[in-house]
Motif scaffolding. Structure first.
Motif, short mmCIF file in Angstrom:
data_model
loop_
_atom_site.label_atom_id
_atom_site.label_comp_id
_atom_site.label_asym_id
_atom_site.label_seq_id
_atom_site.Cartn_x
_atom_site.Cartn_y
_atom_site.Cartn_z
N VAL A 75 0.86 -1.18 0.00
CA VAL A 75 0.00 0.00 0.00
C VAL A 75 0.89 1.23 0.00
CG1 VAL A 75 -1.94 -1.08 1.21
CG2 VAL A 75 -0.12 0.05 2.52
N ILE A 76 0.31 2.33 -0.46
CA ILE A 76 0.97 3.63 -0.39
C ILE A 76 0.12 4.50 0.52
CG2 ILE A 76 1.72 5.67 -1.67
CD1 ILE A 76 1.95 3.86 -4.16
N VAL A 77 0.74 5.06 1.54
CA VAL A 77 0.02 5.87 2.53
C VAL A 77 0.61 7.27 2.53
CG1 VAL A 77 -0.69 6.06 4.93
CG2 VAL A 77 -0.31 3.79 3.93
N ASP A 78 -0.26 8.25 2.33
CA ASP A 78 0.17 9.64 2.27
C ASP A 78 -0.22 10.35 3.57
OD1 ASP A 78 0.73 12.27 1.70
OD2 ASP A 78 -0.17 12.24 -0.30
N PHE A 79 0.77 10.80 4.31
CA PHE A 79 0.53 11.43 5.61
C PHE A 79 0.37 12.95 5.52
CE2 PHE A 79 2.62 8.01 8.52
CZ PHE A 79 1.45 7.26 8.45
N GLU A 80 0.23 13.51 4.34
CA GLU A 80 0.13 14.96 4.22
C GLU A 80 -1.06 15.50 5.05
OE1 GLU A 80 0.13 18.50 0.85
OE2 GLU A 80 -0.66 16.53 0.32
N GLY A 81 -0.76 16.44 5.92
CA GLY A 81 -1.81 17.05 6.74
C GLY A 81 -2.31 16.19 7.87
N LEU A 82 -1.66 15.06 8.13
CA LEU A 82 -2.14 14.13 9.16
C LEU A 82 -1.15 14.00 10.30
CD1 LEU A 82 -3.42 11.25 6.83
CD2 LEU A 82 -4.76 13.13 7.81
N LYS A 83 -1.66 13.56 11.45
CA LYS A 83 -0.82 13.22 12.60
C LYS A 83 -1.17 11.79 13.00
CE LYS A 83 -0.34 17.93 14.43
NZ LYS A 83 -0.53 18.83 15.60
N PRO A 84 -0.53 10.82 12.38
CA PRO A 84 -0.86 9.42 12.67
C PRO A 84 -0.60 9.06 14.12
CG PRO A 84 1.19 9.57 11.43
CD PRO A 84 0.59 10.94 11.42
N ASP A 85 -1.52 8.29 14.70
CA ASP A 85 -1.34 7.92 16.10
C ASP A 85 -0.47 6.67 16.22
OD1 ASP A 85 -2.96 5.73 15.47
OD2 ASP A 85 -4.77 6.71 16.21
N LYS A 86 -0.17 6.31 17.45
CA LYS A 86 0.74 5.21 17.72
C LYS A 86 0.19 3.89 17.20
CE LYS A 86 3.16 2.91 21.54
NZ LYS A 86 3.34 2.87 23.03
N ALA A 87 -1.12 3.66 17.35
CA ALA A 87 -1.72 2.40 16.91
C ALA A 87 -1.56 2.21 15.40
CB ALA A 87 -3.19 2.35 17.30
N LEU A 88 -1.76 3.27 14.65
CA LEU A 88 -1.63 3.18 13.20
C LEU A 88 -0.19 2.94 12.79
CD1 LEU A 88 -2.77 3.47 10.34
CD2 LEU A 88 -2.43 5.94 10.53
N LEU A 89 0.73 3.64 13.41
CA LEU A 89 2.14 3.47 13.07
C LEU A 89 2.62 2.05 13.39
CD1 LEU A 89 3.54 6.90 14.31
CD2 LEU A 89 3.34 6.13 11.94
N GLU A 90 2.17 1.52 14.51
CA GLU A 90 2.57 0.16 14.88
C GLU A 90 1.98 -0.85 13.90
OE1 GLU A 90 1.32 -0.32 18.91
OE2 GLU A 90 3.11 0.67 19.74
N LEU A 91 0.74 -0.62 13.46
CA LEU A 91 0.12 -1.51 12.48
C LEU A 91 0.91 -1.51 11.17
CD1 LEU A 91 -2.34 -3.24 11.52
CD2 LEU A 91 -3.36 -1.08 10.74
#
Length: 300
Positions: A58-74
């Motif tokens: 997958v390609i995930v674009d973090f522009e304008g986002l603040k990913p939380d810990k659960a998402l980053l760990e996933l």
């Protein structure tokens, strides 16, 4: 599979992403891409399993986002390639990327000379016969908009032959933006026509004439201080001037270029002309006329 994090300039990062994925046997166009509200655990989860044919991704674009810990760990634990576009991640997120995979930085050229060099390198790779002066023109009119430059180069690729500045300018159809320091430099060097051209470009690009006069006042006050510094110390470097004047090296260099052509008497006359222009504009004289008259006086 480890994370693949692409940082830096978005246009360059996107290009690098396609190249890196291709080197891993993956086509960026075939991978699902997520951005905005779709970047969450529930939406991404089903796409993080390998396909029947092996590695997916997958390609995930973090522009304008603040990913939380659960998402980053996933994402870090996913058994497929996870390519993340993250222009300027904070130190903690960058550390996680480095620990969980690979970080590929794509720093963007920002200074005009660096952008020109980037254009030259890209055109050589494309096989275009673009003259360096034409590359400088593209850097002038597009600045750090690399995607815009790339689009113009794709059009120029269809022309073939040698590409001079004049030929490229005819295709692009943009005037270089005005430069207030170049405007003052031309005026103090006795080139009022060039100075007025810079002024008209600045006004055509939407610069407010009163703000422009304010910029002239600031720049001339810096130039006046630089003249005093040169009289006090003789020759000084850009770095020393920046330190003594309390400004960054770029405006210090520009101020030195102008100040070396002046002396105290001319500075006093020029400051008087600037005051006259300010009063004329406040009394209702057409701002462009007042500024053009000022530039002619500064060129004497």
């Amino acid at each position: 599979m480890p994370i693949l994090a692409l940082t830096g300039n978005r246009f360059l990062a996107d290009e690098t992403l396609r190249d890196v994925l291709s080197g891993r046997g993956l086509n960026a166009r075939d991978l699902p891409r997520f951005s905005g509200e779709d970047v969450n655990v529930d939406t991404l989860g089903p796409h993080l399993a390998p396909s029947l044919f092996g590695d997916g991704g997958v390609i995930v674009d973090f522009e304008g986002l603040k990913p939380d810990k659960a998402l980053l760990e996933l994402l870090a634990s996913a058994p497929v390639t996870v390519a993340i576009l993250d222009e300027a991640p904070p130190a903690t997120r960058l550390k996680l990327y480095e620990k969980s995979g690979e970080v590929v930085a794509s720093p963007a050229p920002s200074k005009p000379g660096d952008v020109t060099g980037w254009v030259v390198t890209r055109t050589k790779r494309m096989g275009l016969r673009l003259e360096r002066d034409a590359a400088g023109y593209l850097a002038e009119v597009f600045g750090a908009d690399l995607a815009g430059i790339a689009g113009e180069l794709n059009k120029l690729e269809l022309l073939g032959g040698a590409l001079s500045r004049e030929r490229v300018q005819g295709v692009v159809g943009r005037e270089p933006p005005g430069d207030s320091f170049a405007m003052l430099g031309a005026a103090t060097a006795g080139r009022p026509g060039e100075a007025v051209l810079q002024l008209r470009r600045l006004l055509a690009s939407g610069e407010d004439p009163f703000r422009l006069l304010g910029a002239v006042v600031w720049q001339y006050s810096l130039i006046a201080r630089t003249v005093g510094l040169l009289q006090e110390q003789g020759r000084v470097s850009d770095t020393v001037a920046a330190q003594r004047l309390g400004v960054k090296p770029f405006p210090a260099k520009k101020a030195l270029d102008v100040a070396r052509r002046l002396n105290e008497a001319r500075i006093r006359a020029h400051l008087g002309a600037i005051l006259d222009a300010d009063l004329a504009m406040k009394r209702g004289l057409d701002p462009q006329v007042a500024l053009e008259r000022l530039l002619v006086k500064l060129s004497v």
